[in-house]
Structure formats: C-alpha cells, structure tokens
Design an enzyme around this catalytic site. Sequence first.
Site, PDB file in Angstrom:
ATOM      1  N   LYS A 170       8.762   3.230  -5.193  1.00 59.24           N
ATOM      2  CA  LYS A 170       9.429   2.147  -4.471  1.00 59.24           C
ATOM      3  C   LYS A 170      10.939   2.115  -4.759  1.00 59.24           C
ATOM      4  O   LYS A 170      11.720   1.670  -3.923  1.00 59.24           O
ATOM      5  CB  LYS A 170       8.832   0.791  -4.861  1.00 59.24           C
ATOM      6  CG  LYS A 170       7.318   0.662  -4.740  1.00 59.24           C
ATOM      7  CD  LYS A 170       6.888   0.357  -3.341  1.00 59.24           C
ATOM      8  CE  LYS A 170       5.437  -0.091  -3.177  1.00 59.24           C
ATOM      9  NZ  LYS A 170       4.379   0.769  -3.691  1.00 59.24           N
TER      10      LYS A 170
HETATM   11  C1  LIG Z   1       3.171   1.169  -3.172  1.00 57.33           C
HETATM   12  C2  LIG Z   1       2.417   2.240  -3.908  1.00 57.33           C
HETATM   13  C3  LIG Z   1       1.522   3.113  -3.239  1.00 57.33           C
HETATM   14  C4  LIG Z   1       1.190   2.981  -1.775  1.00 57.33           C
HETATM   15  O1  LIG Z   1       2.277   3.280  -0.951  1.00 57.33           O
HETATM   16  P1  LIG Z   1       2.283   2.863   0.594  1.00 57.33           P
HETATM   17  O2  LIG Z   1       3.630   3.196   1.102  1.00 57.33           O
HETATM   18  O3  LIG Z   1       1.978   1.395   0.614  1.00 57.33           O
HETATM   19  O4  LIG Z   1       1.206   3.657   1.250  1.00 57.33           O
HETATM   20  C5  LIG Z   1       0.927   4.115  -3.985  1.00 57.33           C
HETATM   21  N1  LIG Z   1       1.166   4.247  -5.309  1.00 57.33           N
HETATM   22  C6  LIG Z   1       2.009   3.429  -5.978  1.00 57.33           C
HETATM   23  C7  LIG Z   1       2.205   3.620  -7.449  1.00 57.33           C
HETATM   24  C8  LIG Z   1       2.670   2.394  -5.304  1.00 57.33           C
HETATM   25  O5  LIG Z   1       3.504   1.573  -5.980  1.00 57.33           O
END
Ligand SMILES: *Cc1c(COP(=O)(O)O)cnc(C)c1O
Length: 464
Positions: free
Chosen positions: A112
Amino acid sequence: MRYISTRGASPTLSFEDAVLTGLACDGGLYVPEFFPALSAEDIAGFAGQIYEDVAFIVMKPFIGDAFTDTEFREIIARAYSVFGHDARCPLKQLAHNHFLLELFHGPTLAFKDVAMQLIGQMFQVALGRAGKSVTIVGATSGDTGSAAMEAFRGLDAVNTFIMYPHGRVSEVQRRQMTCVAGDNVHALAVDGDFDTCQALLKDMFSDFDFRDRMRLASVNSINWARILAQVVYYFTSAVALGAPYRAVSFCVPTGNFGDIFAGYVAKRMGLPIDRLVIATNQNDILHRTLQSGVHEKNDVIPSISPSMDIQVSSNFERLVFDLYDRKGSAVAQLFDGLRADGRFDLSPGALSRLRNEFDSGRVSEAETSRAITDFMRRTGAVLCPHTAIGALVAERQVDASDTPVITLATAHPAKFPDAIEAAVGVRPNLPKRMVDLFDLEERATRVAGDLAMVESVIRERTNI
Ligand SMILES: *Cc1c(COP(=O)(O)O)cnc(C)c1O
C-alpha cells in the site's frame, strides 16, 4: 487524459478531479477514457533504468496537465526516497521460473505504501498550488490506515484521521498507526468493529455540511491514483525478466482487486503478460466468479491473511466495465443487482473474456500455514500469509507452462508475526530501520462509535 465513470452517468473529469473525487456520483468508479500504449522500444528502454524514471514514463500519459514534468519528477522522487531498498520494488528468485516481487520496502511494510506515498506528494503539490487544504478520513482494518498516515504526515495541506477498531488490530498494525509522528495525522481508536468504522465513514460523507466544511477526501482502494502507481512495478519486474522480448505471468494475492487490476492495465498498455492469476484466501468471491460466472457475496470469514478478508471486491467493477465493452448502463444494472440480491451473473461472452485474461486459485487456512512452512524449508524465504497464498497458487502455474511467473509479495512477514510463528516456530524480525517500533510512545484518541463524537474530535483537532 479524461476519466469516465464505469456506470456511464457522471461527468468526465481530469486526472486531478478524478483523484480528489474518489467515487463517481452515479456510484461508479473512474477509469481512463482509453489505455495509452507503450511501444516495444519504449518498454525495452526501461532495462537498467532506475525505478523513478520508469515510473515517470509509465504514469505520465495518465496525468494530463495536472503537474509539470519537473513537478511530477519531484513528486515521484520524494515518494520513493523513503523506501528501504535502492531498487524500490526488487525482484528475487524463489525457484525455477518463479520470482517474488518484493513490494514491502516502504515505511509500513506493505505494498500500500507504493501508491500512498505517491498520492501524499500529489495531494500536497496540487493543494498547495491552489492554496487549499483537505481532511482525509479513512477506516482501516490493517494496512491502509498506517500507509496513509505515513504518507501524509508532515504535509501541511492535509489533515488525516484514521479510524480503527479499538482492541481489534494486531500490535504491529496498531503501533504503525499510533507511533507515527506528526501533528496532522491522528489515530482514532473507535469502540466497535471494522464495520462500525466503515459505517461511520460512510455517514460522515453523507453529512454534507460536515463534508463540505471539512473538505473531506478519501484515499480508499478505489482511488484511481492508487491503481496507477501500482502499474509501474509490473513494468519494472517484467523487463527485468526479459520483456518485451519474453512474456511473463503474474500471480497476485487479491482482496479488492486493485493490485491485480493494475497488472491488467499494464497489459492493455502493451506489456506482454501471459496470464494474470488471482490468488484468494477462503474469502473467494473472485475465484468462484471465474469458476462459475456468478459473482455472489458471502459473509466474510476472518483469516490469517486479514488484508484479503473481503467479499465486496470494489475494483472488479473496473474490469467488468471492459468485459461489457465499456457500456456503463450494463455495469450499472449488474451492480444494482449485486446490491439488491447479493449477486449477478456474467454473460457467457463476458465470462469467456474474463477467462481469456485471468486464472484463479483459492487457498484454505491450513494450506496457507503449510505453505509458509514449506516455502521456508525449501527456499529459505519467509513469506507473509498473503504472499504465501500467491506463491502457492503460482506454483501450479509454473508447473503448467514455461513462462516465468512473478508472485507479488504484498507484505513483510514481520507484519504478521503470529501467523509466521505458528507456521515456522519463530517470530520474524522487523527490518533494522524499524526496530524501535515497540519503544516509541503511542498516541491515539479513544472515541465512542458515534458519528457526533467522531465529528467533534475531528473539528477540535483541525480547528475548522
Ligand atoms: C491490501 C492487501 C492485499 C490485497 O490487495 P488488493 O489491491 O485489495 O487486491 C493483499 N495483501 C496485503 C498484505 C494487503 O495489504
């Protein structure tokens, strides 16, 4: 570049407005009017370039005149200067034809950060220039909140409030929110669960007086800039393995379909991607959709890969828009159905298009835990639970074809110490630059799960 709504009934917007607006007023999501193409020579030219330079070229066609070239280069440089690895998103080999794209070298150890750091810098420049400020409010069950607080701390055009359910996030996740230094970022420990926080957020955006006075903005997973930032690492990693002269496949641990949709965008732009593989935990709405053509919500079952515990996969709407030849009215009808009946059926044509681009796999809790143990034993790599799900699904793909597969490593294992300890018997260490996380002073405001109370805390803190 202009942006249009997936439901076809909102005004088209510039990049800047689409990013600041978030959800379109017809309930749809903003997507670019078309996907700009990069030529094979353009892509070949990425070989050996630093991450920031590739990022500039890949994202530039999407931003229109929102920033000058100099501004945009500076935004990108500032966003990634805080990453703990020179390559920003390094590629590591796990096994024959199987690679890991490490997306966890940002300040909060999950992918993120890649998008949030960029958005923070974009907001600061765009708002600073206009002499405006905004209040960002978010609800988090884990990784998004801390990434936003890290990205916005110290930026004077933005106040940020993140609500999390008191007592219901892990200690690492909580400390990553409560130990962030900065007068403009605030952790709100709400009495209630994640749904309480989400409901408060929704109610706050429906309180138009409050929304307008505070100039509320959101950076949730449907924000187009988040997708855009994620397109870049598909290019850098594929080129490292020989693209555009060689095709690669990607396997992506998926919840809200944002990260994998970025891969789809890269493919539309001309990157030779063979398969895009959706990896889900027991909350498998996307896997079931691929199997059956029925997109149907179930209840969320908590798992050891909590960032994928989702049954409303918001960004899937962006793909559905393309599966239906970009007919907004068809998309509106399907998603109205989802709201009313908890499901919709893809047409046979849409389903076959979906299957032409994507594969999928589902991994149970026991398999996830076993995969963490197994990969460590075989390769020495300690994978976070989300990454382990991706890597396990990817192996089936590696066995079935000669094309190299890149699994997206979405978080650092130290973010999920309990799941790792249960699988391999030791608690993973935080990276060196973060070892003081457990010594820092925590700062959070406990607040009742009540709209008026939360709004009054926000007003008080911002002095607006
Ligand atoms: C947010 C997240 C995901 C999922 O990602 P999306 O874009 O919602 O599909 C997978 N793994 C981790 C560690 C995350 O923080």
